[in-house]
Design a protein around this motif. Structure first.
Motif, PDB file in Angstrom:
ATOM      1  N   SER A 179       3.771   6.277  -5.143  1.00 52.02           N
ATOM      2  CA  SER A 179       3.921   6.114  -6.553  1.00 52.02           C
ATOM      3  C   SER A 179       2.992   7.004  -7.253  1.00 52.02           C
ATOM      4  O   SER A 179       3.168   7.802  -8.156  1.00 52.02           O
ATOM      5  CB  SER A 179       4.107   4.633  -7.110  1.00 52.02           C
ATOM      6  OG  SER A 179       4.920   3.992  -6.780  1.00 52.02           O
ATOM      7  N   LEU A 180       1.829   6.760  -6.671  1.00 55.29           N
ATOM      8  CA  LEU A 180       0.853   7.517  -7.321  1.00 55.29           C
ATOM      9  C   LEU A 180       0.870   9.027  -7.114  1.00 55.29           C
ATOM     10  O   LEU A 180       0.323   9.760  -7.943  1.00 55.29           O
ATOM     11  CB  LEU A 180      -0.824   7.141  -6.508  1.00 55.29           C
ATOM     12  CG  LEU A 180      -2.081   7.278  -7.315  1.00 55.29           C
ATOM     13  CD1 LEU A 180      -2.242   6.482  -8.412  1.00 55.29           C
ATOM     14  CD2 LEU A 180      -3.133   6.888  -6.062  1.00 55.29           C
ATOM     15  N   LEU A 181       1.325   9.477  -6.114  1.00 57.90           N
ATOM     16  CA  LEU A 181       1.390  10.988  -5.848  1.00 57.90           C
ATOM     17  C   LEU A 181       2.799  11.699  -5.869  1.00 57.90           C
ATOM     18  O   LEU A 181       2.988  12.591  -5.701  1.00 57.90           O
ATOM     19  CB  LEU A 181       0.933  11.038  -4.367  1.00 57.90           C
ATOM     20  CG  LEU A 181      -0.445  10.661  -4.081  1.00 57.90           C
ATOM     21  CD1 LEU A 181      -0.585  10.760  -2.373  1.00 57.90           C
ATOM     22  CD2 LEU A 181      -1.342  11.318  -4.615  1.00 57.90           C
ATOM     23  N   ALA A 182       3.518  10.905  -6.719  1.00 56.50           N
ATOM     24  CA  ALA A 182       4.954  11.331  -6.952  1.00 56.50           C
ATOM     25  C   ALA A 182       4.999  12.328  -8.177  1.00 56.50           C
ATOM     26  O   ALA A 182       4.036  12.393  -9.066  1.00 56.50           O
ATOM     27  CB  ALA A 182       6.033   9.952  -7.381  1.00 56.50           C
ATOM     28  N   THR A 225       0.856  -1.150   0.145  1.00 56.13           N
ATOM     29  CA  THR A 225      -0.034   0.033   0.052  1.00 56.13           C
ATOM     30  C   THR A 225       0.874   1.249   0.083  1.00 56.13           C
ATOM     31  O   THR A 225       0.443   2.126  -0.822  1.00 56.13           O
ATOM     32  CB  THR A 225      -1.117  -0.055   1.172  1.00 56.13           C
ATOM     33  OG1 THR A 225      -1.826  -1.164   1.307  1.00 56.13           O
ATOM     34  CG2 THR A 225      -2.018   1.124   1.336  1.00 56.13           C
ATOM     35  N   LYS A 226       1.802   1.088   0.764  1.00 56.11           N
ATOM     36  CA  LYS A 226       2.746   2.479   0.847  1.00 56.11           C
ATOM     37  C   LYS A 226       3.428   2.659  -0.576  1.00 56.11           C
ATOM     38  O   LYS A 226       3.454   4.032  -0.978  1.00 56.11           O
ATOM     39  CB  LYS A 226       3.857   2.329   1.815  1.00 56.11           C
ATOM     40  CG  LYS A 226       5.026   3.304   1.914  1.00 56.11           C
ATOM     41  CD  LYS A 226       5.838   3.329   3.016  1.00 56.11           C
ATOM     42  CE  LYS A 226       6.691   4.357   3.196  1.00 56.11           C
ATOM     43  NZ  LYS A 226       7.874   4.450   4.305  1.00 56.11           N
ATOM     44  N   ARG A 254       3.257   3.636 -12.954  1.00 55.34           N
ATOM     45  CA  ARG A 254       3.380   2.311 -12.126  1.00 55.34           C
ATOM     46  C   ARG A 254       2.618   2.261 -11.126  1.00 55.34           C
ATOM     47  O   ARG A 254       1.731   1.322 -10.780  1.00 55.34           O
ATOM     48  CB  ARG A 254       4.861   1.878 -12.119  1.00 55.34           C
ATOM     49  CG  ARG A 254       5.493   1.763 -13.387  1.00 55.34           C
ATOM     50  CD  ARG A 254       7.245   1.620 -13.077  1.00 55.34           C
ATOM     51  NE  ARG A 254       7.840   1.695 -14.427  1.00 55.34           N
ATOM     52  CZ  ARG A 254       9.139   1.512 -14.687  1.00 55.34           C
ATOM     53  NH1 ARG A 254      10.054   1.580 -13.532  1.00 55.34           N
ATOM     54  NH2 ARG A 254       9.611   1.599 -15.760  1.00 55.34           N
ATOM     55  N   GLY A 255       2.135   3.516 -10.411  1.00 57.93           N
ATOM     56  CA  GLY A 255       1.609   3.612  -9.398  1.00 57.93           C
ATOM     57  C   GLY A 255       0.042   3.296  -9.642  1.00 57.93           C
ATOM     58  O   GLY A 255      -0.724   2.592  -8.901  1.00 57.93           O
ATOM     59  N   THR A 256      -0.548   3.831 -10.666  1.00 54.52           N
ATOM     60  CA  THR A 256      -1.870   3.598 -11.104  1.00 54.52           C
ATOM     61  C   THR A 256      -2.079   2.205 -11.546  1.00 54.52           C
ATOM     62  O   THR A 256      -3.192   1.474 -11.158  1.00 54.52           O
ATOM     63  CB  THR A 256      -2.262   4.405 -12.353  1.00 54.52           C
ATOM     64  OG1 THR A 256      -1.254   4.172 -13.589  1.00 54.52           O
ATOM     65  CG2 THR A 256      -2.226   5.817 -12.142  1.00 54.52           C
ATOM     66  N   PHE A 262      -4.696  12.170  -6.272  1.00 50.39           N
ATOM     67  CA  PHE A 262      -4.201  12.047  -7.612  1.00 50.39           C
ATOM     68  C   PHE A 262      -4.994  12.596  -8.735  1.00 50.39           C
ATOM     69  O   PHE A 262      -4.731  13.343  -9.880  1.00 50.39           O
ATOM     70  CB  PHE A 262      -3.946  10.474  -8.000  1.00 50.39           C
ATOM     71  CG  PHE A 262      -3.440  10.157  -9.387  1.00 50.39           C
ATOM     72  CD1 PHE A 262      -2.382  10.391  -9.851  1.00 50.39           C
ATOM     73  CD2 PHE A 262      -4.378   9.528 -10.260  1.00 50.39           C
ATOM     74  CE1 PHE A 262      -2.001  10.048 -11.206  1.00 50.39           C
ATOM     75  CE2 PHE A 262      -4.051   8.869 -11.439  1.00 50.39           C
ATOM     76  CZ  PHE A 262      -2.979   9.387 -12.020  1.00 50.39           C
ATOM     77  N   PHE A 263      -6.278  12.458  -8.643  1.00 48.15           N
ATOM     78  CA  PHE A 263      -7.171  13.065  -9.730  1.00 48.15           C
ATOM     79  C   PHE A 263      -7.151  14.597  -9.815  1.00 48.15           C
ATOM     80  O   PHE A 263      -7.470  15.080 -11.029  1.00 48.15           O
ATOM     81  CB  PHE A 263      -8.765  12.464  -9.369  1.00 48.15           C
ATOM     82  CG  PHE A 263      -9.045  11.053  -9.300  1.00 48.15           C
ATOM     83  CD1 PHE A 263      -8.183  10.338 -10.460  1.00 48.15           C
ATOM     84  CD2 PHE A 263     -10.142  10.708  -8.536  1.00 48.15           C
ATOM     85  CE1 PHE A 263      -8.589   9.058 -10.637  1.00 48.15           C
ATOM     86  CE2 PHE A 263     -10.264   9.115  -8.891  1.00 48.15           C
ATOM     87  CZ  PHE A 263      -9.646   8.494  -9.817  1.00 48.15           C
ATOM     88  N   ASP A 264      -6.715  15.168  -8.844  1.00 43.26           N
ATOM     89  CA  ASP A 264      -6.804  16.732  -8.811  1.00 43.26           C
ATOM     90  C   ASP A 264      -5.624  17.087  -9.681  1.00 43.26           C
ATOM     91  O   ASP A 264      -5.584  18.270 -10.313  1.00 43.26           O
ATOM     92  CB  ASP A 264      -6.345  17.083  -7.486  1.00 43.26           C
ATOM     93  CG  ASP A 264      -7.441  17.363  -6.428  1.00 43.26           C
ATOM     94  OD1 ASP A 264      -8.645  17.603  -6.856  1.00 43.26           O
ATOM     95  OD2 ASP A 264      -7.379  17.395  -5.159  1.00 43.26           O
ATOM     96  N   SER A 265      -4.728  16.316 -10.135  1.00 40.14           N
ATOM     97  CA  SER A 265      -3.702  16.671 -11.114  1.00 40.14           C
ATOM     98  C   SER A 265      -4.230  16.580 -12.437  1.00 40.14           C
ATOM     99  O   SER A 265      -3.435  16.726 -13.358  1.00 40.14           O
ATOM    100  CB  SER A 265      -2.561  15.589 -10.617  1.00 40.14           C
ATOM    101  OG  SER A 265      -2.578  14.567 -11.023  1.00 40.14           O
TER     102      SER A 265
END
Length: 541
Positions: free
Chosen positions: A437-440, A431-432, A448-450, A480-483
């Motif tokens: 990765s999702l927020l990098a 999870t970490k 890769r996070g998605t 993540f969607f905010d980006s």
């Protein structure tokens, strides 16, 4: 995933003497001098001055336990547990590490119980040595309990009959170790056969119950074929079926056989429709990565590590099976990941090669070695402190681990251990890595996070993922969607969110409404994005 009951056997070494004499000797009453063991997979495991031992449940010289507590259920397989136990017996729980006060049977039971199911020995059992033995009678009590502890060991057959031990091999001799190893292998084979027999018996019983239910249904309907099965009946053309008033009428066995065949086809269709994982099969040129790794570590390896390098080459380039890797292979990997003598490039190359190995269907046999020292997951746990290149290689490894069912389930193990004074587990590390990765900022990491979040959410079975970490993953997705991500990444994220919304019909939708953005704001991005939004929209109102 199979589960096994984990029990704590509690014995009173004093056999009631402590309860009777403690008020006079200590000025307070204690119920017993406790010895504990873990019972799982049909065996009893405990620790003493001879190290880690096992026997059939309740067959030590102590007799039957005074109490049995169920600690929980474990998903850890027998083979993984034996590897874990072997590691303990060769390190922190070898015979010379035993200490009656500070490192005893109860500490062993507590640690093993927490490894298996997250629950250990009761506090009053763990605290007893300090409470009782640090008294003015310390020396005398120590001597007494040492003698009592000596009886907490397996009885060999000669002892049970009251005879000598003439046929028993000397402990620690090569013959004894070889014999003990053969016995454990035989026990393991017997255990596996017994588990398979139970599963088969259970399936047969379940099948027979279903067939009986179908027979009853057929009898109640007068043998008339249900409308949904009539096309299948026409295909099979059962010659001996009768027709009553123009409707097909079957015997109960014919109808049951027909229905079971339809169920099989339905199951196959479900498998075909199952969401395939998102993996990255062409990201690593294994030969180039291996050659680069060898160049970086050349001249810095021990002979054993050099052999491990050759084993890795056989596995990844020579297309040999994981049997080519020795039991100590992950010790070699651990040095590459943790020795400051090696550069970050070494760690990147190592994990890139492991990411390619994750696509192999026998990688789980390599992962089993990591249950003792948690080499791979401890390194991945530090993802936020590593270079971008290292982070990307870890995320690639995690995403590719979903290629096979067994390795993806390994990522979801909930058994905890302590790392840098923090409790963690495979599922927490996974999870970490996904959230980080999702927020990098790195586009590669986000891609890769998605993939990791998508793969986690689309697991077919309802696992701890949805129960325990869905909220954490959802909050990361909303951020993540905010980006305003690209369509491919947006689609993956929305697919994951739709699964979380479906499984947690109250908490996740409420979280989406509170935090936003509203998934419906992405309508019009693409047809498939619109389809996912439409799927979850009714639950977000």
């Amino acid at each position: 995933m199979s589960t096994y009951k984990v029990e704590l056997y509690i014995y009173d070494l004093s056999r009631g003497i402590a309860s009777a004499l403690s008020p006079m000797l200590l000025g307070k009453k204690i119920d017993g001098i406790w010895h504990t063991s873990i019972v799982v997979y049909g065996r009893e495991y405990f620790f003493g001055s001879r190290g880690v031992e096992s026997c059939n449940p309740g067959s030590t010289a102590l007799g039957a336990p005074i109490r049995i507590e169920t600690l929980g259920e474990t998903e850890v397989t027998y083979s993984i547990f034996i590897d874990y136990l072997k590691g303990l017996s060769e390190s922190s729980y070898s015979g010379d590490k035993y200490h009656l006060l500070r490192h005893n049977c109860n500490n062993f039971s507590d640690e093993v119980g927490r490894f298996l199911c997250g629950s250990g020995a009761p506090r009053h059992v763990l605290d007893l040595p300090e409470e009782v033995l640090n008294s003015t009678l310390n020396a005398g009590l120590l001597s007494l309990v040492h003698r009592l502890e000596d009886s907490a060991r397996p009885l060999v057959e000669e002892e049970r009959r009251g005879g000598p031990q003439s046929g028993v091999k000397e402990r620690n001799s090569p013959d004894y170790e070889r014999l003990n190893s053969q016995i454990e292998e035989a026990r393991y084979a017997s255990f596996v056969l017994e588990q398979r027999r139970k599963r088969i018996d259970g399936k047969l019983e379940k099948s027979e119950r279903k067939r009986e239910k179908k027979r009853k249904k057929i009898l109640e309907s007068g043998g008339i074929l249900p409308p949904e099965l009539r096309p299948e009946y026409a295909r099979l053309k059962m010659a001996d079926a009768e027709t009553v008033n123009g409707q097909a009428q079957l015997t109960s066995d014919q109808a049951i056989a027909l229905e079971e065949e339809q169920e099989k086809r339905d199951e196959e269709e479900k498998k075909k429709a199952r969401e395939p994982p998102i993996v990255f099969k062409d990201c690593v040129d294994v030969k180039n990565e291996f050659d680069a790794l060898v160049a970086l570590i050349d001249g810095k390896l021990t002979p054993e590590e050099q052999r491990a390098t050759e084993e890795l080459q056989q596995y990844m380039i020579g297309e040999e099976g994981s049997w080519a890797l020795s039991d100590g292979f992950l010790d070699f990997v651990g040095r590459l990941l943790n020795d400051d003598q090696f550069s970050a490039d070494v760690r990147v190359k190592t994990f890139n090669i492991l990411a390619a190995a994750a696509l192999k269907d026998d990688v789980i046999l390599v992962l089993h070695q990591d249950r003792k020292d948690h080499v791979l997951m401890n390194y991945a746990f530090e993802i936020d402190r590593l270079s971008i290149e290292e982070q990307e290689s870890i995320a690639l490894f995690m995403a590719n681990m979903f290629e096979n069912l067994s390795s993806s389930e390994w990522l979801l193990y909930i058994s905890e251990w302590t790392y840098n004074n923090r409790q963690t587990s495979n599922i927490r590390v996974t999870t970490k890595v996904a959230v980080h990765s999702l927020l990098a900022d790195s586009t590669v990491l986000r891609d890769r996070g998605t993939a990791i979040v998508h793969n986690l959410a689309c697991k077919e079975v309802k696992t701890v993922v949805f129960d325990d970490v869905a909220v954490e993953l959802t909050m990361a997705l909303l951020q993540f969607f905010d980006s305003r991500p690209p369509e491919e990444q947006l689609f993956r994220g929305l697919k994951a969110l739709a699964r979380f919304v479906r499984v947690s019909a109250q908490e996740i939708p409420q979280l989406v409404r509170m935090i936003g953005p509203d998934p419906r704001s992405f309508a019009g991005t693409s047809a498939r994005v619109d389809a996912v939004i439409e799927e979850m929209a009714p639950k977000l109102r």
